[in-house]
Design an enzyme around this catalytic site. Structure first.
Site, PDB file in Angstrom:
ATOM      1  N   CYS A  70      -5.848  -2.940   1.929  1.00  0.00           N
ATOM      2  CA  CYS A  70      -5.681  -3.104   3.452  1.00  0.00           C
ATOM      3  C   CYS A  70      -6.952  -3.256   4.199  1.00  0.00           C
ATOM      4  CB  CYS A  70      -4.762  -1.859   3.974  1.00  0.00           C
ATOM      5  SG  CYS A  70      -4.013  -2.166   5.648  1.00  0.00           S
ATOM      6  N   GLU A  86       0.888  -1.132   0.005  1.00  0.00           N
ATOM      7  CA  GLU A  86      -0.030  -0.073  -0.139  1.00  0.00           C
ATOM      8  C   GLU A  86       0.745   1.339  -0.170  1.00  0.00           C
ATOM      9  OE1 GLU A  86      -3.720   2.011   2.849  1.00  0.00           O
ATOM     10  OE2 GLU A  86      -2.321   0.329   3.370  1.00  0.00           O
ATOM     11  N   LYS A 134      -9.005   3.490  -2.368  1.00  0.00           N
ATOM     12  CA  LYS A 134      -9.577   2.741  -0.619  1.00  0.00           C
ATOM     13  C   LYS A 134     -10.998   3.216  -0.369  1.00  0.00           C
ATOM     14  CE  LYS A 134      -7.456   1.694   3.620  1.00  0.00           C
ATOM     15  NZ  LYS A 134      -6.133   2.081   4.431  1.00  0.00           N
TER      16      LYS A 134
END
Length: 273
Positions: free
Chosen positions: A141, A40, A109
């Site tokens: 994540c 990430e 995200k």
């Protein structure tokens, strides 16, 4: 299909250092590798409210262009994350799938971790694309702790789920469990690459990069140090996993949201407001 997982330490806010290591890692890939995956925000590290405007770049910014050039030279596809400066003045935690031909897929995200809030704006859609005959989706994540994230990709036909990860202690076991569940629930391969080493605010990143098969079984699992893992994905195994039953076909309801299909082969599920 040969995939390389590059588990690295990063420097938050040091774009030049992170980019140099990324390019070096791409050029070090085997000649027959088709995909390399990084953690990430690999290119920028994690920003703060104070430096986000200075380190974030647009999708056509210099760091992404450098990765695109490396992908062309190496004839490889690259999944890499960065802090994106969007045209609307907002900032997003974004991962791109970059092929030798250009950007095949972009994902921002949707589930922001505590340290993301106030810095990034959450994304508003999930997406998959066709890549080398495989339908691929991306999550980032914290997203994998929500079954709906991977199910959205499954609903969009994903056969391979890429997870760029920046997971820290003490949550390593959480993501190990989650990635196995997300692969099994959607009968898809999952490739998760995490960061290692120390970060800002005394964080220690947990490593544990992994590849999981469509039955939810670990194929490869890294430790807590920098490393490169190479794995062959057998998509006959994916077909076998879906032969006798299909969770997607037998589910009793679908996730809400507007479905869009583009001429490029990208499919999107827009998250309801």
């Amino acid at each position: 299909m040969k995939v390389e997982l590059v588990q690295l330490a990063g420097r938050d806010g040091d774009v030049a250092w992170n980019l140099a290591r990324t390019l070096e890692a791409i050029h070090a890939c085997a000649d027959d590798t088709q995909l390399v995956v990084f953690p990430e925000t690999q290119l920028t590290g994690f920003p703060t409210e104070q430096n986000i405007a200075a380190i974030a770049e647009p999708v056509d910014g210099p760091s992404v262009q450098a990765v695109q050039q490396a992908a062309r030279e190496k004839n490889i596809s690259v999944a890499v994350g960065f802090a994106e400066a969007a045209d609307d003045g907002r900032f997003y935690n974004t991962t791109l799938l970059i092929t030798p031909e250009g950007i095949a897929l972009k994902y921002s995200k949707t589930h922001l971790w505590a340290s993301d809030r106030g810095i990034f704006t959450p994304g508003d859609r999930y997406a998959t694309c066709l890549w080398n005959g495989i339908r691929v989706g991306i999550v980032i994540c914290f997203d994998i702790e929500f079954p709906e994230s991977a199910r959205a990709l499954g609903q969009l036909g994903a056969e391979l789920i890429i997870v760029t990860n920046g997971n820290m202690d003490p949550y390593g076991p959480t993501h190990r469990t989650a990635i196995m569940g997300r692969a099994m629930e959607n009968q898809a391969y999952a490739v998760m690459v995490n960061r290692v080493g120390a970060g800002d605010d005394d964080l220690v990143f947990a490593g544990g990069s992994a590849v999981v098969d469509p039955y939810g079984q670990l194929i490869v699992e890294a430790g807590r140090e920098e490393c490169r893992q190479i794995v062959e994905l057998d998509f006959e195994r994916l077909a076998q996993s879906r032969r006798d039953y299909s969770y997607l076909a037998e589910r009793r309801f679908v996730l809400p949201g507007e479905m869009r299909e583009h001429e490029s082969g990208v499919r999107e599920l827009i998250i309801p407001a």
